[in-house]
Motif scaffolding. Structure first.
Motif, PDB file in Angstrom:
ATOM      1  N   PRO A 255      12.635  38.090  -0.967  1.00  0.00           N
ATOM      2  CA  PRO A 255      12.234  36.721  -0.647  1.00  0.00           C
ATOM      3  C   PRO A 255      10.870  36.376  -1.223  1.00  0.00           C
ATOM      4  O   PRO A 255      10.043  37.263  -1.423  1.00  0.00           O
ATOM      5  N   LEU A 256      10.636  35.106  -1.468  1.00  0.00           N
ATOM      6  CA  LEU A 256       9.366  34.658  -2.016  1.00  0.00           C
ATOM      7  C   LEU A 256       8.271  34.911  -0.978  1.00  0.00           C
ATOM      8  O   LEU A 256       8.383  34.484   0.163  1.00  0.00           O
ATOM      9  N   PRO A 257       7.201  35.618  -1.355  1.00  0.00           N
ATOM     10  CA  PRO A 257       6.160  35.937  -0.370  1.00  0.00           C
ATOM     11  C   PRO A 257       5.468  34.692   0.167  1.00  0.00           C
ATOM     12  O   PRO A 257       5.312  33.691  -0.541  1.00  0.00           O
ATOM     13  N   ALA A 258       5.043  34.751   1.429  1.00  0.00           N
ATOM     14  CA  ALA A 258       4.283  33.656   2.021  1.00  0.00           C
ATOM     15  C   ALA A 258       3.022  33.408   1.204  1.00  0.00           C
ATOM     16  O   ALA A 258       2.361  34.349   0.762  1.00  0.00           O
ATOM     17  N   GLY A 259       2.719  32.135   0.978  1.00  0.00           N
ATOM     18  CA  GLY A 259       1.532  31.786   0.222  1.00  0.00           C
ATOM     19  C   GLY A 259       1.663  31.927  -1.277  1.00  0.00           C
ATOM     20  O   GLY A 259       0.674  31.778  -2.005  1.00  0.00           O
ATOM     21  N   HIS A 260       2.871  32.203  -1.766  1.00  0.00           N
ATOM     22  CA  HIS A 260       3.083  32.313  -3.209  1.00  0.00           C
ATOM     23  C   HIS A 260       2.681  30.999  -3.877  1.00  0.00           C
ATOM     24  O   HIS A 260       2.891  29.915  -3.315  1.00  0.00           O
ATOM     25  N   PRO A 261       2.076  31.060  -5.086  1.00  0.00           N
ATOM     26  CA  PRO A 261       1.636  29.824  -5.753  1.00  0.00           C
ATOM     27  C   PRO A 261       2.709  28.745  -5.858  1.00  0.00           C
ATOM     28  O   PRO A 261       2.402  27.552  -5.761  1.00  0.00           O
ATOM     29  N   LEU A 262       3.968  29.136  -6.024  1.00  0.00           N
ATOM     30  CA  LEU A 262       5.025  28.125  -6.137  1.00  0.00           C
ATOM     31  C   LEU A 262       5.180  27.322  -4.854  1.00  0.00           C
ATOM     32  O   LEU A 262       5.567  26.152  -4.900  1.00  0.00           O
ATOM     33  N   THR A 263       4.869  27.944  -3.720  1.00  0.00           N
ATOM     34  CA  THR A 263       5.003  27.226  -2.440  1.00  0.00           C
ATOM     35  C   THR A 263       3.869  26.239  -2.216  1.00  0.00           C
ATOM     36  O   THR A 263       3.952  25.407  -1.304  1.00  0.00           O
ATOM     37  N   LEU A 264       2.822  26.325  -3.002  1.00  0.00           N
ATOM     38  CA  LEU A 264       1.652  25.476  -2.824  1.00  0.00           C
ATOM     39  C   LEU A 264       1.632  24.292  -3.776  1.00  0.00           C
ATOM     40  O   LEU A 264       0.728  23.448  -3.699  1.00  0.00           O
ATOM     41  N   LEU A 265       2.613  24.226  -4.675  1.00  0.00           N
ATOM     42  CA  LEU A 265       2.658  23.153  -5.658  1.00  0.00           C
ATOM     43  C   LEU A 265       3.516  22.001  -5.137  1.00  0.00           C
ATOM     44  O   LEU A 265       4.639  22.236  -4.666  1.00  0.00           O
ATOM     45  N   PRO A 266       3.052  20.768  -5.252  1.00  0.00           N
ATOM     46  CA  PRO A 266       3.852  19.635  -4.760  1.00  0.00           C
ATOM     47  C   PRO A 266       5.042  19.318  -5.658  1.00  0.00           C
ATOM     48  O   PRO A 266       5.988  18.661  -5.202  1.00  0.00           O
ATOM     49  N   ASN A 267       5.011  19.770  -6.902  1.00  0.00           N
ATOM     50  CA  ASN A 267       6.078  19.430  -7.846  1.00  0.00           C
ATOM     51  C   ASN A 267       7.077  20.574  -8.014  1.00  0.00           C
ATOM     52  O   ASN A 267       7.517  20.889  -9.120  1.00  0.00           O
ATOM     53  N   THR A 268       7.416  21.211  -6.889  1.00  0.00           N
ATOM     54  CA  THR A 268       8.487  22.209  -6.880  1.00  0.00           C
ATOM     55  C   THR A 268       9.442  21.916  -5.725  1.00  0.00           C
ATOM     56  O   THR A 268       9.032  21.427  -4.674  1.00  0.00           O
ATOM     57  N   THR A 269      10.722  22.209  -5.951  1.00  0.00           N
ATOM     58  CA  THR A 269      11.737  22.223  -4.890  1.00  0.00           C
ATOM     59  C   THR A 269      12.305  23.633  -4.868  1.00  0.00           C
ATOM     60  O   THR A 269      12.803  24.109  -5.904  1.00  0.00           O
ATOM     61  N   LEU A 270      12.231  24.303  -3.722  1.00  0.00           N
ATOM     62  CA  LEU A 270      12.542  25.722  -3.632  1.00  0.00           C
ATOM     63  C   LEU A 270      13.677  25.963  -2.650  1.00  0.00           C
ATOM     64  O   LEU A 270      13.644  25.473  -1.515  1.00  0.00           O
ATOM     65  N   THR A 271      14.688  26.714  -3.080  1.00  0.00           N
ATOM     66  CA  THR A 271      15.764  27.128  -2.188  1.00  0.00           C
ATOM     67  C   THR A 271      15.944  28.635  -2.309  1.00  0.00           C
ATOM     68  O   THR A 271      15.566  29.245  -3.311  1.00  0.00           O
ATOM     69  N   GLY A 272      16.525  29.248  -1.290  1.00  0.00           N
ATOM     70  CA  GLY A 272      16.499  30.696  -1.144  1.00  0.00           C
ATOM     71  C   GLY A 272      17.677  31.434  -1.735  1.00  0.00           C
ATOM     72  O   GLY A 272      18.441  32.070  -1.008  1.00  0.00           O
ATOM     73  N   HIS A 273      17.809  31.397  -3.070  1.00  0.00           N
ATOM     74  CA  HIS A 273      18.898  32.109  -3.767  1.00  0.00           C
ATOM     75  C   HIS A 273      20.229  31.860  -3.053  1.00  0.00           C
ATOM     76  O   HIS A 273      20.970  32.777  -2.702  1.00  0.00           O
ATOM     77  N   SER A 274      20.511  30.591  -2.868  1.00  0.00           N
ATOM     78  CA  SER A 274      21.681  30.204  -2.078  1.00  0.00           C
ATOM     79  C   SER A 274      22.652  29.317  -2.842  1.00  0.00           C
ATOM     80  O   SER A 274      23.587  28.769  -2.237  1.00  0.00           O
ATOM     81  N   ALA A 275      22.471  29.180  -4.153  1.00  0.00           N
ATOM     82  CA  ALA A 275      23.327  28.274  -4.915  1.00  0.00           C
ATOM     83  C   ALA A 275      24.804  28.645  -4.805  1.00  0.00           C
ATOM     84  O   ALA A 275      25.677  27.772  -4.817  1.00  0.00           O
ATOM     85  N   PHE A 276      25.093  29.912  -4.671  1.00  0.00           N
ATOM     86  CA  PHE A 276      26.479  30.392  -4.642  1.00  0.00           C
ATOM     87  C   PHE A 276      27.101  30.311  -3.248  1.00  0.00           C
ATOM     88  O   PHE A 276      28.293  30.578  -3.087  1.00  0.00           O
ATOM     89  N   LYS A 277      26.316  29.949  -2.237  1.00  0.00           N
ATOM     90  CA  LYS A 277      26.772  30.115  -0.863  1.00  0.00           C
ATOM     91  C   LYS A 277      27.581  28.912  -0.383  1.00  0.00           C
ATOM     92  O   LYS A 277      27.055  27.981   0.224  1.00  0.00           O
ATOM     93  N   THR A 278      28.873  28.955  -0.673  1.00  0.00           N
ATOM     94  CA  THR A 278      29.847  28.067  -0.057  1.00  0.00           C
ATOM     95  C   THR A 278      30.987  28.935   0.456  1.00  0.00           C
ATOM     96  O   THR A 278      31.170  30.077  -0.001  1.00  0.00           O
ATOM     97  N   ALA A 279      31.757  28.409   1.390  1.00  0.00           N
ATOM     98  CA  ALA A 279      32.889  29.173   1.923  1.00  0.00           C
ATOM     99  C   ALA A 279      33.894  29.505   0.824  1.00  0.00           C
ATOM    100  O   ALA A 279      34.451  30.605   0.776  1.00  0.00           O
ATOM    101  N   GLU A 280      34.080  28.552  -0.093  1.00  0.00           N
ATOM    102  CA  GLU A 280      35.049  28.765  -1.175  1.00  0.00           C
ATOM    103  C   GLU A 280      34.590  29.894  -2.101  1.00  0.00           C
ATOM    104  O   GLU A 280      35.367  30.780  -2.467  1.00  0.00           O
ATOM    105  N   ALA A 281      33.304  29.854  -2.468  1.00  0.00           N
ATOM    106  CA  ALA A 281      32.785  30.884  -3.362  1.00  0.00           C
ATOM    107  C   ALA A 281      32.783  32.251  -2.683  1.00  0.00           C
ATOM    108  O   ALA A 281      33.076  33.274  -3.325  1.00  0.00           O
ATOM    109  N   ALA A 282      32.482  32.281  -1.386  1.00  0.00           N
ATOM    110  CA  ALA A 282      32.474  33.551  -0.660  1.00  0.00           C
ATOM    111  C   ALA A 282      33.855  34.201  -0.664  1.00  0.00           C
ATOM    112  O   ALA A 282      33.987  35.413  -0.886  1.00  0.00           O
ATOM    113  N   ASP A 283      34.885  33.410  -0.433  1.00  0.00           N
ATOM    114  CA  ASP A 283      36.242  33.958  -0.479  1.00  0.00           C
ATOM    115  C   ASP A 283      36.595  34.418  -1.887  1.00  0.00           C
ATOM    116  O   ASP A 283      37.209  35.482  -2.076  1.00  0.00           O
ATOM    117  N   ASN A 284      36.229  33.630  -2.892  1.00  0.00           N
ATOM    118  CA  ASN A 284      36.506  34.025  -4.274  1.00  0.00           C
ATOM    119  C   ASN A 284      35.846  35.353  -4.607  1.00  0.00           C
ATOM    120  O   ASN A 284      36.413  36.195  -5.317  1.00  0.00           O
TER     121      ASN A 284
END
Length: 298
Positions: A255-284
């Motif tokens: 996981p991204l460490p607390a206080g990481h520079p990316l978390t302090l920038l206003p021009n970032t949108t961050l998600t937790g390695h979850s792009a693949f997480k749907t019920a359909e993809a999990a079954d596949n």
């Protein structure tokens, strides 16, 4: 043959019995975390979700000949070449989440363009921020890498009225996609989306020098692997505004460490390695693992 999942979560533990067909091999399930020496002992094949497998740890169990990795990024957790040298085959599962990851890619792109997460956060904090967004219809999306996920992103973005460019290390063709050289892709893309597998050849592929050749103010989206980007160079470009916004689902350290520079920038949108997480993809994904087990059983 004896099969074992060595690091199941609740979804894997319930999903494999639910999806097994008559005649499929039995699969023993160990819940994460499990002691590695115990997990690898007395078994012919293991199914792995996210456990690091040092080659020397695998070599201590000569019965173990196959590793089925739940996904495509096995190299983030093991060295398939070194394992092959000791007679252990690593099997990956491709295509299981192409649509899921593509939809998440599009979601990050639209958020970067319209700053929805940033406005949401501001309103929840008691403010009422209103930002000018970027209208993406008619803009250029550049796909760096064009496998199954890139193809799905192109389909969705093309349907949304975007011009779609792509560069791939091997020749490809697709309706509605213009394949161009790398310099053209970097220079013309209002949005650059990364879809490269992580290998020794692609590690750090989006380097400081290549970032400098991107269109000023472009949006960068990464749902591939964090290590395909020079993270320090990306952060510097975000700070300067050369990259206008980054939508990131993957990072060098997770996981991204607390206080990481990316978390302090206003021009970032961050998600937790979850792009693949749907019920359909999990079954596949689990069906792909069972397909491998069925094939290995012969």
């Amino acid at each position: 043959m004896r099969f074992r999942v060595i690091d199941a979560d609740a979804d894997i533990a319930s999903g494999i019995p639910r999806l097994r067909r008559p005649g499929d091999p039995e699969v023993e399930i160990l819940m994460a975390p499990a002691a590695l020496a115990t997990a690898l002992a007395d078994v012919d094949a293991v199914i792995v979700d996210g456990t690091n497998l040092p080659t020397e740890a695998v070599a201590a169990h000569p019965r173990l000949r196959h590793i089925i990795f739940l996904g495509t990024g096995a190299r983030s957790y093991m060295d398939p070449d070194a394992l092959a040298a000791i007679g252990v085959s690593v099997h990956i599962i491709t295509g299981y989440g192409d649509t899921a990851v593509a939809e998440h890619t599009i979601a990050l792109m639209w958020d970067a363009a319209r700053k929805t997460a940033r406005m949401d956060g501001g309103i929840r904090a008691g403010g009422f921020p209103r930002f000018e967004g970027l209208q993406l219809t008619g803009r250029t999306l550049g796909l760096l890498g064009f496998g199954g996920i890139g193809r799905e992103v192109a389909r969705i973005a093309g349907g949304g009225g975007m011009r779609v460019l792509a560069w791939n290390r091997t020749p490809r063709a697709a309706q509605g996609v213009e394949f161009v050289d790398l310099d053209t892709l970097l220079a013309e893309s209002h949005v650059l989306s990364l879809h490269l597998l992580l290998t020794e050849q692609t590690r750090g592929f989006l380097s400081a020098e290549r970032i400098a050749r991107m269109r000023p103010g472009a949006i960068l989206v990464n749902t591939a692997r964090g290590a395909v980007v020079d993270e320090a160079a990306m952060i510097a470009a975000l700070r300067s505004g050369h990259i206008g916004h980054a939508g990131l689902d993957v990072f060098d350290i997770e996981p991204l460490p607390a206080g990481h520079p990316l978390t302090l920038l206003p021009n970032t949108t961050l998600t937790g390695h979850s792009a693949f997480k749907t019920a359909e993809a999990a079954d596949n994904l689990l069906l792909g693992a069972l397909d491998h087990a069925r094939r290995l059983l012969g």
